[in-house]
Motif scaffolding. Structure first.
Motif, PDB file in Angstrom:
ATOM      1  N   ALA A 123       1.490   6.923  -6.728  1.00 39.09           N
ATOM      2  CA  ALA A 123       0.511   7.986  -6.971  1.00 39.09           C
ATOM      3  C   ALA A 123       1.132   9.355  -6.719  1.00 39.09           C
ATOM      4  CB  ALA A 123      -0.713   7.786  -6.072  1.00 39.09           C
ATOM      5  N   GLN A 132      -4.858  15.711  -3.815  1.00 41.48           N
ATOM      6  CA  GLN A 132      -4.528  15.170  -5.138  1.00 41.48           C
ATOM      7  C   GLN A 132      -3.903  13.788  -5.028  1.00 41.48           C
ATOM      8  OE1 GLN A 132      -2.152  18.596  -6.276  1.00 41.48           O
ATOM      9  NE2 GLN A 132      -3.607  19.135  -7.905  1.00 41.48           N
ATOM     10  N   GLN A 160       2.062   1.768  -3.445  1.00 40.04           N
ATOM     11  CA  GLN A 160       0.963   2.286  -4.277  1.00 40.04           C
ATOM     12  C   GLN A 160       0.805   3.793  -4.067  1.00 40.04           C
ATOM     13  OE1 GLN A 160      -2.865   0.636  -3.228  1.00 40.04           O
ATOM     14  NE2 GLN A 160      -3.974   2.141  -4.443  1.00 40.04           N
ATOM     15  N   LYS A 220      -6.619  11.267  -4.121  1.00 35.69           N
ATOM     16  CA  LYS A 220      -7.442  10.954  -5.293  1.00 35.69           C
ATOM     17  C   LYS A 220      -6.685  10.066  -6.278  1.00 35.69           C
ATOM     18  CE  LYS A 220     -10.108  13.107  -9.012  1.00 35.69           C
ATOM     19  NZ  LYS A 220     -10.506  14.377  -9.663  1.00 35.69           N
ATOM     20  N   GLU A 221      -5.412  10.397  -6.524  1.00 33.87           N
ATOM     21  CA  GLU A 221      -4.598   9.616  -7.471  1.00 33.87           C
ATOM     22  C   GLU A 221      -4.424   8.182  -6.990  1.00 33.87           C
ATOM     23  OE1 GLU A 221      -2.504   9.292 -11.055  1.00 33.87           O
ATOM     24  OE2 GLU A 221      -3.388  11.146 -10.322  1.00 33.87           O
ATOM     25  N   ALA A 222      -4.288   8.014  -5.668  1.00 31.26           N
ATOM     26  CA  ALA A 222      -4.109   6.677  -5.095  1.00 31.26           C
ATOM     27  C   ALA A 222      -5.430   5.924  -4.961  1.00 31.26           C
ATOM     28  CB  ALA A 222      -3.442   6.792  -3.726  1.00 31.26           C
ATOM     29  N   ASP A 223      -6.546   6.626  -5.210  1.00 29.31           N
ATOM     30  CA  ASP A 223      -7.882   6.036  -5.104  1.00 29.31           C
ATOM     31  C   ASP A 223      -8.114   5.449  -3.701  1.00 29.31           C
ATOM     32  OD1 ASP A 223     -10.419   5.403  -6.002  1.00 29.31           O
ATOM     33  OD2 ASP A 223      -9.812   3.442  -6.770  1.00 29.31           O
ATOM     34  N   MET A 224      -7.815   6.293  -2.711  1.00 30.34           N
ATOM     35  CA  MET A 224      -7.976   5.889  -1.316  1.00 30.34           C
ATOM     36  C   MET A 224      -8.772   6.959  -0.582  1.00 30.34           C
ATOM     37  SD  MET A 224      -4.073   4.643  -0.471  1.00 30.34           S
ATOM     38  CE  MET A 224      -4.476   3.969   1.138  1.00 30.34           C
ATOM     39  N   SER A 225      -9.276   6.597   0.569  1.00 36.37           N
ATOM     40  CA  SER A 225      -9.909   7.590   1.434  1.00 36.37           C
ATOM     41  C   SER A 225      -8.817   8.291   2.237  1.00 36.37           C
ATOM     42  CB  SER A 225     -10.889   6.917   2.394  1.00 36.37           C
ATOM     43  OG  SER A 225     -10.184   6.104   3.322  1.00 36.37           O
ATOM     44  N   CYS A 229       1.710  12.635  -9.285  1.00 31.92           N
ATOM     45  CA  CYS A 229       1.272  14.003  -8.958  1.00 31.92           C
ATOM     46  C   CYS A 229       2.450  14.971  -8.974  1.00 31.92           C
ATOM     47  CB  CYS A 229       0.602  14.024  -7.582  1.00 31.92           C
ATOM     48  SG  CYS A 229      -0.982  13.177  -7.507  1.00 31.92           S
ATOM     49  N   ARG A 254       0.823  -1.206   0.000  1.00 33.53           N
ATOM     50  CA  ARG A 254       0.000   0.000   0.000  1.00 33.53           C
ATOM     51  C   ARG A 254       0.859   1.259   0.000  1.00 33.53           C
ATOM     52  NH1 ARG A 254      -4.905   0.134  -1.745  1.00 33.53           N
ATOM     53  NH2 ARG A 254      -5.989   1.150  -0.032  1.00 33.53           N
TER      54      ARG A 254
END
Length: 198
Positions: free
Chosen positions: A19, A36, A15, A39-44, A23, A12
């Motif tokens: 991301a 940013q 990952q 969002k790029e990592a697609d995580m909360s 950026c 993780r």
């Protein structure tokens, strides 16, 4: 909450760093926001902060991770019995290959890292430590070249190593900004320069 395994944590974190590099490449290190990266990592946001304390932590970890990987890449090359120009070609070629990733280029991001070193002492010490270690490897290589007659017997090996390091780092700058250099041409230029000095 179930305990996160070390392998999962490292996956993780990798990952997130990937991301962050994307950026940083698009926006620059300072202009990139945590939002940013999240969002790029697609995580909360809550998930992100389980792995990193904040943006400065991500920056430091990204630089540290990259330098560690570069160090593992370059150490065996410098240890090999290569002539000066051949060594420069091999090092710059491997740096170029290592730097090109899907969606970003680590060499370009490295220059952002150098900028970060001017404002963050922790980052400066990290980068400085890496370059000092690499310089010591170059000193050892120059000592061997000197014993073989490839470097003048009265040359200061530390000075030669510093100049060699500048040639390698200069390639990173030209690769990122000029975008008109290639390892073989860089090596030929150095070989011609060395030959002219004899």
């Amino acid at each position: 909450m179930p305990k996160i395994s070390d392998a999962h944590r490292e996956m993780r974190r990798a990952q997130i760093l990937d991301a962050a590099w994307r950026c940083f490449y698009r926006e620059g290190v300072q202009a990139t926001t945590m939002e940013q990266i999240i969002k790029e990592a697609d995580m909360s946001a809550s998930a992100m902060y389980r792995y990193f304390g904040g943006k400065d932590d991500i920056i430091f970890s990204a630089i540290s991770s990259s330098l560690t990987a570069v160090g593992k890449l370059l150490e065996p090359i410098v240890a090999r019995d290569l002539a000066p120009a051949v060594l420069v070609e091999r090092v710059t070629s491997d740096i170029e290959t290592f730097s090109h990733r899907e969606g970003y280029n680590l060499a370009a991001i490295a220059m952002h890292g150098w900028s970060e070193a001017q404002r963050d002492e922790k980052v400066r010490e990290l980068i400085r430590g890496f370059y000092l270690g690499f310089r010591e490897q170059l000193v050892a290589r120059v000592v061997r070249w000197q014993a073989e007659g490839a470097v003048a017997p009265d040359a200061d090996v530390a000075e030669v190593a510093k100049a060699l390091q500048s040639i390698i780092l200069g390639y990173v700058v030209q690769m990122s900004i000029m975008r008109d250099v290639d390892p073989a041409a860089h090596a030929r230029g150095l070989a011609a320069l060395l030959g002219a000095g004899r």
